[in-house]
Design a protein around this motif. Structure first.
Motif, PDB file in Angstrom:
ATOM      1  N   GLU A  34       0.829  -1.208   0.000  1.00 27.18           N
ATOM      2  CA  GLU A  34       0.000   0.000   0.000  1.00 27.18           C
ATOM      3  C   GLU A  34       0.859   1.253   0.000  1.00 27.18           C
ATOM      4  O   GLU A  34       0.537   2.229  -0.691  1.00 27.18           O
ATOM      5  CB  GLU A  34      -0.956  -0.019   1.188  1.00 27.18           C
ATOM      6  N   PHE A  35       1.959   1.242   0.743  1.00 26.70           N
ATOM      7  CA  PHE A  35       2.869   2.390   0.724  1.00 26.70           C
ATOM      8  C   PHE A  35       3.507   2.562  -0.650  1.00 26.70           C
ATOM      9  O   PHE A  35       3.656   3.679  -1.147  1.00 26.70           O
ATOM     10  CB  PHE A  35       3.959   2.259   1.794  1.00 26.70           C
ATOM     11  N   MET A  36       3.883   1.458  -1.267  1.00 26.06           N
ATOM     12  CA  MET A  36       4.486   1.526  -2.606  1.00 26.06           C
ATOM     13  C   MET A  36       3.481   2.069  -3.619  1.00 26.06           C
ATOM     14  O   MET A  36       3.845   2.880  -4.483  1.00 26.06           O
ATOM     15  CB  MET A  36       4.968   0.147  -3.040  1.00 26.06           C
ATOM     16  N   LEU A  37       2.239   1.625  -3.520  1.00 26.76           N
ATOM     17  CA  LEU A  37       1.215   2.112  -4.445  1.00 26.76           C
ATOM     18  C   LEU A  37       0.912   3.590  -4.204  1.00 26.76           C
ATOM     19  O   LEU A  37       0.679   4.339  -5.159  1.00 26.76           O
ATOM     20  CB  LEU A  37      -0.049   1.270  -4.321  1.00 26.76           C
ATOM     21  N   ALA A  38       0.930   4.020  -2.951  1.00 25.46           N
ATOM     22  CA  ALA A  38       0.722   5.436  -2.644  1.00 25.46           C
ATOM     23  C   ALA A  38       1.851   6.274  -3.227  1.00 25.46           C
ATOM     24  O   ALA A  38       1.616   7.366  -3.760  1.00 25.46           O
ATOM     25  CB  ALA A  38       0.623   5.641  -1.136  1.00 25.46           C
ATOM     26  N   THR A  43       3.711   9.920  -7.559  1.00 26.32           N
ATOM     27  CA  THR A  43       4.544  10.161  -8.738  1.00 26.32           C
ATOM     28  C   THR A  43       3.685  10.536  -9.933  1.00 26.32           C
ATOM     29  O   THR A  43       3.994  11.481 -10.665  1.00 26.32           O
ATOM     30  CB  THR A  43       5.389   8.910  -9.064  1.00 26.32           C
ATOM     31  N   VAL A  44       2.602   9.816 -10.118  1.00 23.48           N
ATOM     32  CA  VAL A  44       1.699  10.100 -11.244  1.00 23.48           C
ATOM     33  C   VAL A  44       1.065  11.477 -11.082  1.00 23.48           C
ATOM     34  O   VAL A  44       1.000  12.262 -12.026  1.00 23.48           O
ATOM     35  CB  VAL A  44       0.617   9.006 -11.360  1.00 23.48           C
ATOM     36  N   SER A  56       8.824   2.796 -10.156  1.00 20.63           N
ATOM     37  CA  SER A  56       7.915   2.393  -9.080  1.00 20.63           C
ATOM     38  C   SER A  56       7.235   1.062  -9.393  1.00 20.63           C
ATOM     39  O   SER A  56       7.116   0.189  -8.523  1.00 20.63           O
ATOM     40  CB  SER A  56       6.849   3.467  -8.842  1.00 20.63           C
ATOM     41  N   ILE A  57       6.802   0.910 -10.628  1.00 20.59           N
ATOM     42  CA  ILE A  57       6.155  -0.340 -11.032  1.00 20.59           C
ATOM     43  C   ILE A  57       7.138  -1.501 -10.916  1.00 20.59           C
ATOM     44  O   ILE A  57       6.778  -2.586 -10.436  1.00 20.59           O
ATOM     45  CB  ILE A  57       5.589  -0.225 -12.458  1.00 20.59           C
ATOM     46  N   LYS A  58       8.365  -1.281 -11.312  1.00 23.35           N
ATOM     47  CA  LYS A  58       9.395  -2.323 -11.226  1.00 23.35           C
ATOM     48  C   LYS A  58       9.623  -2.724  -9.766  1.00 23.35           C
ATOM     49  O   LYS A  58       9.725  -3.914  -9.442  1.00 23.35           O
ATOM     50  CB  LYS A  58      10.692  -1.815 -11.853  1.00 23.35           C
TER      51      LYS A  58
END
Length: 70
Positions: A34-38, A43-44, A56-58
């Motif tokens: 969840e932190f990575m997705l946030a 970034t977006v 980030s996706i990698k």
């Protein structure tokens, strides 16, 4: 001298329980994702830089593979 708090002692005892670990470990990994997705969402929203988004996706993909959620 042991500087562990009561909370830390209790938590260490809880981690010895297999049922607790069965719930705790996936919840911990979910929180990391969840932190990575946030971070990806920020970034977006902020700079929409393709290179940053791909990085980030990698990182998210590597983490998912590492924990075995494929």
């Amino acid at each position: 001298m042991n500087n562990e708090t009561r909370h830390e002692k209790y938590f260490e005892e809880q981690k010895k329980d297999p049922e607790f670990r069965a719930y705790y470990i996936p919840a911990q990994e979910k929180a990391k994702l969840e932190f990575m997705l946030a971070d990806l969402q920020d970034t977006v929203n902020n700079n929409f830089e393709k290179k940053g988004i791909l990085k980030s996706i990698k990182n998210i993909r590597k983490h998912v593979v590492q924990i075995g959620f494929y």
